[in-house]
Every structure is written in structure tokens, then in C-alpha cells.
Design an enzyme around this catalytic site. Structure first.
Site, short mmCIF file in Angstrom:
data_model
loop_
_atom_site.label_atom_id
_atom_site.label_comp_id
_atom_site.label_asym_id
_atom_site.label_seq_id
_atom_site.Cartn_x
_atom_site.Cartn_y
_atom_site.Cartn_z
N GLY A 14 -32.62 32.34 15.18
CA GLY A 14 -32.50 31.05 14.50
C GLY A 14 -32.94 29.92 15.42
N THR A 16 -35.50 28.00 15.54
CA THR A 16 -36.12 26.76 15.06
C THR A 16 -35.11 25.94 14.24
OG1 THR A 16 -36.91 27.93 13.10
CG2 THR A 16 -38.45 27.75 14.94
N GLY A 17 -33.86 26.40 14.19
CA GLY A 17 -32.88 25.76 13.32
C GLY A 17 -32.21 24.53 13.93
N ALA A 20 -29.65 25.18 16.97
CA ALA A 20 -30.35 25.45 18.23
C ALA A 20 -30.85 24.14 18.82
CB ALA A 20 -31.51 26.41 17.98
N VAL A 90 -35.84 38.92 10.75
CA VAL A 90 -34.72 39.76 11.22
C VAL A 90 -34.36 40.87 10.25
CG1 VAL A 90 -33.72 37.96 12.68
CG2 VAL A 90 -32.93 38.20 10.31
N ASP A 181 -15.57 29.21 17.44
CA ASP A 181 -14.95 28.09 16.74
C ASP A 181 -15.12 26.93 17.71
OD1 ASP A 181 -13.04 26.05 16.09
OD2 ASP A 181 -12.17 27.48 14.69
N HIS A 182 -16.03 26.01 17.41
CA HIS A 182 -16.39 25.04 18.45
C HIS A 182 -15.23 24.10 18.81
CE1 HIS A 182 -17.32 22.25 15.13
NE2 HIS A 182 -17.29 21.27 16.01
N GLU A 220 -13.42 12.68 9.09
CA GLU A 220 -14.85 12.43 9.32
C GLU A 220 -15.31 11.28 8.46
OE1 GLU A 220 -17.58 15.82 9.74
OE2 GLU A 220 -15.99 16.95 8.78
N ASP A 239 -14.19 25.27 5.19
CA ASP A 239 -15.04 24.69 6.22
C ASP A 239 -14.24 24.24 7.45
OD1 ASP A 239 -17.59 23.73 7.12
OD2 ASP A 239 -16.91 21.68 6.72
N HIS A 244 -10.90 25.50 12.29
CA HIS A 244 -10.55 24.48 13.29
C HIS A 244 -9.10 24.00 13.20
CE1 HIS A 244 -14.79 24.68 13.55
NE2 HIS A 244 -15.07 23.78 12.62
N LYS A 349 -13.82 8.41 12.12
CA LYS A 349 -14.09 9.73 12.68
C LYS A 349 -13.07 9.92 13.81
CE LYS A 349 -16.41 13.40 14.25
NZ LYS A 349 -16.42 14.67 13.55
#
Ligand SMILES: NC(=O)C1=CN([C@@H]2O[C@H](COP(=O)(O)OP(=O)(O)OC[C@H]3O[C@@H](n4cnc5c(N)ncnc54)[C@H](OP(=O)(O)O)[C@@H]3O)[C@@H](O)[C@H]2O)C=CC1
Ligand SMILES: O=C1O[C@H](COP(=O)(O)O)[C@@H](O)[C@H](O)[C@H]1O
Length: 500
Positions: A14, A16-17, A20, A90, A181-182, A220, A239, A244, A349
Site C-alpha cells: 500500500g 502509494t496510499g 504511507a 497482492v 492501534d495508533h 474531532e 471506528d 481507541h 479537537k
């Protein structure tokens, strides 16, 4: 502690996403320019677009200049020279042979000892396919370690997540699967543990004797943007809450681990989910609020409601806001409500955790004053990073009144101005084989089990009804009522004071 990353090849599916470009290239660059990655690494970018290695390197460099603050041109050039590109679909078995050939050359040139990290920055429908082919085509068959990073969402309910997990575990051991999980990479989310277990004054009162309630808000200002295709099926519950928000609940509620080792910490986190009260349909109705933003005003601009956003069904019932009152039925937390809320197109936010302490046994000072505030410990996760503690003090002069004061630690104003981005920390950890801040399968399974009951009751029409809130507000009135019924109200997000 920061360690040097071992020699390795990274395969970025991925390449080119959006993820990334905006997050992964800049995060790897930061690790390189800080000296955590030496010269013995290569990155193979994979996607279907036509690129030469040189064109891809130019793409990487331009993404870094756009998204990494203050990037140095020469360092970027040297860093980008480690990148290679492979055009591949892929889903096509044959193309994995080309990947293997390229990796074998790079293993030799960069002396990687066969260490390989596969990062799946791709749509979830490919999460099962890629590991299957990596194994069947012999790519994982090297002397070195093999690790795989899986982006979110990990399934969309318990059955789909279980199926996906079984597929991945055919090719990788649980210890080598890094489910991202960022939020677990955020500086202040990681800091919760240190604040709790590094300070006797907090740990000794971190229980239902002294804590009245806990609030976690992640609001947000952005709307759905260009992600309606995904978000229409997901909504705020899947989501944000499944991952999170529950992760932050676990960090606040977990018991101290015996040691600071990944499995010790993850064991304690999963125990919180085991004690989380799983709701009946009646309890969903009572304890979970869902909302959708309608049109409104954001900082002076009129914005459309969710149903009028691009690619959204004009009759959409997707929730963009969730508030809930959770219960953790164990010795430490029985009787302490955990209120959580998250939503899009809200007034600010902000992500903030507020621990509200109980009043003392006797109202000596605050019986006759309106200024009294309960003691609050606020953990500011973003955009400001820090901690503040609200106390009551005596105002100057001869007055019987009380003055709430804040003792504040501002993480943004310390010597290292910019905290590493979540993805930088998480990439660093998985390259070192540290899985502490990645989600283990049992956590994922339990969180889906909890969430699926809510989804089901909403689908059956027995759970809470969808309600609306104007864009630019802090959510629907029903979310306020949820707390009001307990004599509480939401603590609005605050800023960490600059001068401290
Ligand atoms: N973007 C973000 O901020 C976040 C993303 N995520 C997750 O990260 C993952 C990636 O998201 P994002 O970067 O936004 O997605 P994008 O749609 O921007 O990128 C998808 C990538 O997959 C490639 N691709 C698609 N089909 C194939 C195929 N058959 N073979 C090879 N490559 C293919 C695309 O390239 P091409 O079309 O050229 O083949 C592109 O590089 C998702 O799981 C998402 O949920 C999670 C959190 C935040
Ligand atoms: O995972 C996601 O998180 C973002 C919010 O992340 P943050 O770091 O900016 O707080 C959210 O916008 C997105 O919808 C969700 O998929």
C-alpha cells in the site's frame, strides 16, 4: 528506552496510499534522522501503480518534505535511497516470486540476516490474503525474524475478526503479529502507566474509595471527509470505541503489572475487558447514546450535515457520535462509572481523560462556597500534552471563599519540544520486537464481543435511538442527560497552561 533498530527489510504494502505518505514515510524518516535506524535497512514499496525505483524514491522524499516538519534535504535524499519499488497485485500469486527475488538481493546487499517486517497499509479485505501468500510462496522462509503489522480495522465484528485472525495465524505466530492501534503510540496514553504506577500518591487512591468517576473524551472537528465508503459501514462505534476508546479505558483501569514486559502489561489490560459489564439490550438503551451530526457552524463556516456529505446515503443511520457509561465490575472499580464520548464535527479537537475524585468526609471549607471544585486529575492526550491537577486553595486576603487552582505539567514545553508521532514510536517498537503497545488477539476478541452486543441492539431497534447534534457542538443533549442522571456533567476539554 530508545535502542538501535536491527538490520532488516521492510515491505510496505500500500506504498502509494494515504497512510504511507502522511504517516509511515515521515515516521521512518524521523527514526533514521534521529539515528535509531542505521544504514542496513531497505524498504520495498508495493502497489499496482507503475513506478521505477527512482520515481518512487522521489515520491517518498516529497511526502517527507510535505509531512515531516523541518526535514533536511540531504538526509532525506540519503534516506530515500534505501527505498525500492515493486509493481504488484497482492491477489496474484505469481507476483510474490518477484517480491522474493528482490528481497533476496536486498537481504544480501543490506546484510539484513533475513529479518523482514511486512506492513499491511492496505484495505482490510487484503489482510488475510497477503500473509497466506507470504507463507505459501516461501517469502517468510528465511533465517531471520518475520513480523507482520496489521492496520485497523481488524474485522468488523467478532466472527469476521476471528476468521481473519485464524487466517493470519496460519502464517505468523501470535508473537509476530502486530495489530496497530495508533492511540497506544501516543505519548500521553503511554504516560498513563507512569503517572499511575510511578507515583505512590496516585496509585494509593486509584480506586473506588477515592475516585468518583472517570471521563474520557475524544472529540474531532473534522467530518467524514472523503472516507464515506468506509465510515458508512463503520460509524463511531466501530471506528473509535471498539479500539481507541476501550484501549484508553484499559490503560486507566488496569492493575499494576508484575514487570514492565509486554505480556505482563497486556495480561493486565485484558483483565479489564473481562470485568467490563457486557450490556443487555435494556442496558444498551440506558447507557449508550448514539448521535449523528446535522448542519451547523464550525468556526464561522456553515458546514453540511452528515447525510449531505459526499457519498453518504441521504437516509443514513450511521452514528458519528457515541457516548456511554461503562462499568468495570471488579474490586477496584465497582461503583465508579467510566463515561466515554467521541464524535466528529464537535466543537474542539481534543482527547482528554479526567479522573474525578470524591469529596472529603466533611464539607469543612466548601459548605458555603460555590467555587468548590472536586479534585480533578486531567491527562491531556492531544493536541496539548500534559497533566493537570485541580485543587482548592485559599484566595489571597481575608475571605472564607475557595479558589480552584491548577497544578500543571506541560509536556509540549519541555526541552524535547515535539513528542515523537504515534507511528514513529510504534514502528520503532515493532522493529525491535516489542509488542507492549500493540493489541493482542484476546483483547481484540473481547472488545468485539462487547461492541457486537451494542451493534445488535441498534440493528434490532431495541437499543438507544439515533439522535442528532449540530456540527460545532459537543454532541447531543442525550449525552448530557446520561451524566445528569448521576448528578454529573461533562468536563469540557481544557488547554494545558503555557506558563507552567
Ligand atoms: N489513511 C489513514 O489516515 C489511516 C488509514 N488506516 C488504515 O490503513 C490502511 C490503508 O489506508 P489508506 O492508506 O488510507 O488507503 P489508500 O486507499 O489510500 O491506499 C491503499 C493502497 O493499497 C494499494 N492497493 C490497492 N489494491 C491493491 C492490490 N490489489 N494490490 C496491490 N496494492 C493495492 C493502493 O495502490 P494502487 O491502487 O496503486 O494499487 C494504495 O497504495 C487501511 O486499512 C486503513 O483503514 C488506519 C488509520 C488511519
Ligand atoms: O483511527 C481513527 O482515528 C482518527 C482520529 O485519530 P487522532 O489521532 O487524530 O485522534 C479518526 O479521525 C478516524 O476516523 C479513525 O479511523
Amino acid at each position: 528506552m530508545i535502542h538501535s533498530i536491527p538490520n532488516a527489510s521492510i515491505v510496505l504494502f500500500g506504498a502509494t496510499g494515504d497512510l504511507a505518505h502522511r504517516k509511515l514515510f515521515p515516521a521512518l524518516y524521523q527514526l533514521y534522522q534521529k539515528g535509531h535506524m542505521k544504514e542496513n535497512f531497505s524498504v520495498v514499496g508495493v502497489s499496482r501503480k507503475e513506478f521505477s525505483h527512482e520515481e518512487f524514491q522521489a515520491e517518498v522524499a516529497s511526502a517527507i518534505h510535505e509531512h515531516a516538519k523541518g526535514a533536511d534535504r540531504q538526509i532525506v535524499e540519503k534516506f530515500a535511497s534505501h527505498f525500492y519499488y515493486l509493481k504488484m497485485d497482492v491477489t496474484s500469486e505469481a507476483s510474490y516470486h518477484e517480491l522474493e527475488e528482490l528481497l533476496n538481493v536486498l537481504d544480501r546487499d543490506y546484510q539484513t540476516n533475513g529479518n523482514r517486517l511486512y506492513y499491511l497499509a492496505m484495505a482490510p479485505k487484503f489482510f488475510g490474503t497477503i500473509p497466506t501468500f507470504l507463507k505459501s510462496e516461501g517469502i517468510t522462509n528465511t533465517e531471520g525474524w518475520q513480523r507482520i503489522v496489521i492496520e485497523k480495522p481488524f474485522g468488523n465484528d467478532l466472527p469476521s475478526a476471528t476468521k481473519l485472525n485464524e487466517e493470519i495465524q496460519q502464517s505468523f505466530n501470535e508473537n509476530d503479529i502486530y495489530r496497530i492501534d495508533h492511540y497506544l503510540g501516543k505519548e500521553m496514553v503511554q504516560n498513563i502507566q507512569v503517572i499511575r504506577f510511578g507515583n505512590a500518591i496516585f496509585e494509593s487512591i486509584w480506586n473506588n474509595k477515592y475516585i468518583d468517576s472517570v471521563q474520557i473524551t475524544s472529540s474531532e472537528t473534522l467530518g467524514v471527509e472523503d472516507r464515506a465508503g468506509y465510515y458508512e459501514k463503520s460509524g463511531a462505534l466501530l471506528d473509535m470505541v471498539q479500539n481507541h476508546m476501550l484501549q484508553m479505558v484499559m490503560m486507566v483501569a488496569m492493575e499494576p503489572p508484575g514487570e514492565l514486559k509486554p505480556e505482563h502489561i497486556r495480561d493486565e489490560k485484558v483483565k479489564v475487558l473481562r470485568s467490563l459489564r457486557f450490556f443487555s439490550e435494556e442496558e444498551v438503551k440506558k447507557n449508550v447514546i448514539r448521535g449523528q451530526y446535522s448542519e451547523g457552524n464550525m468556526n464561522g463556516d456553515q458546514v453540511p450535515g452528515y447525510m449531505n456529505e459526499d457519498n453518504v446515503d441521504p437516509e443514513s443511520r450511521t452514528e458519528t457520535f457515541v457516548a456511554a457509561k461503562l462499568f468495570i465490575d471488579n474490586f477496584r472499580w465497582t461503583g465508579v462509572p467510566f463515561y466515554i464520548r467521541t464524535g466528529k464535527r464537535m466543537a474542539v479537537k481534543s482527547t482528554e481523560i479526567v479522573i474525578q475524585f470524591k469529596q472529603g468526609p466533611m464539607a469543612l471549607y466548601h459548605a458555603n462556597t460555590e467555587n468548590y471544585q472536586p479534585n480533578l486529575l486531567r491527562i491531556h492526550v492531544q493536541p496539548d500534552e500534559g497533566v493537570s491537577l485541580t485543587l482548592n486553595a485559599k484566595p489571597k486576603g481575608d475571605t472564607p471563599d475557595l479558589l480552584p487552582i491548577d497544578m500543571t505539567y506541560n509536556n509540549n514545553s519541555t526541552a524535547e519540544m515535539n513528542s515523537p508521532e504515534a507511528y514513529e514510536k510504534l514502528l520503532h517498537d515493532c522493529l525491535l520486537g516489542n509488542s507492549t503497545y500493540f493489541t493482542r488477539w484476546d483483547e481484540v476478541a473481547l472488545s468485539w464481543d462487547f461492541i457486537d452486543r451494542i451493534t445488535k441492539s441498534w440493528q434490532d431497534g431495541t437499543g438507544s435511538k439515533l439522535t442528532h447534534y449540530p456540527s460545532g457542538s459537543m454532541g447531543p443533549e442525550e449525552a448530557d442527560e446520561l451524566l445528569k442522571a448521576d448528578g454529573h456533567s461533562w468536563w469540557e476539554p481544557t488547554k494545558v497552561r503555557e506558563e507552567c
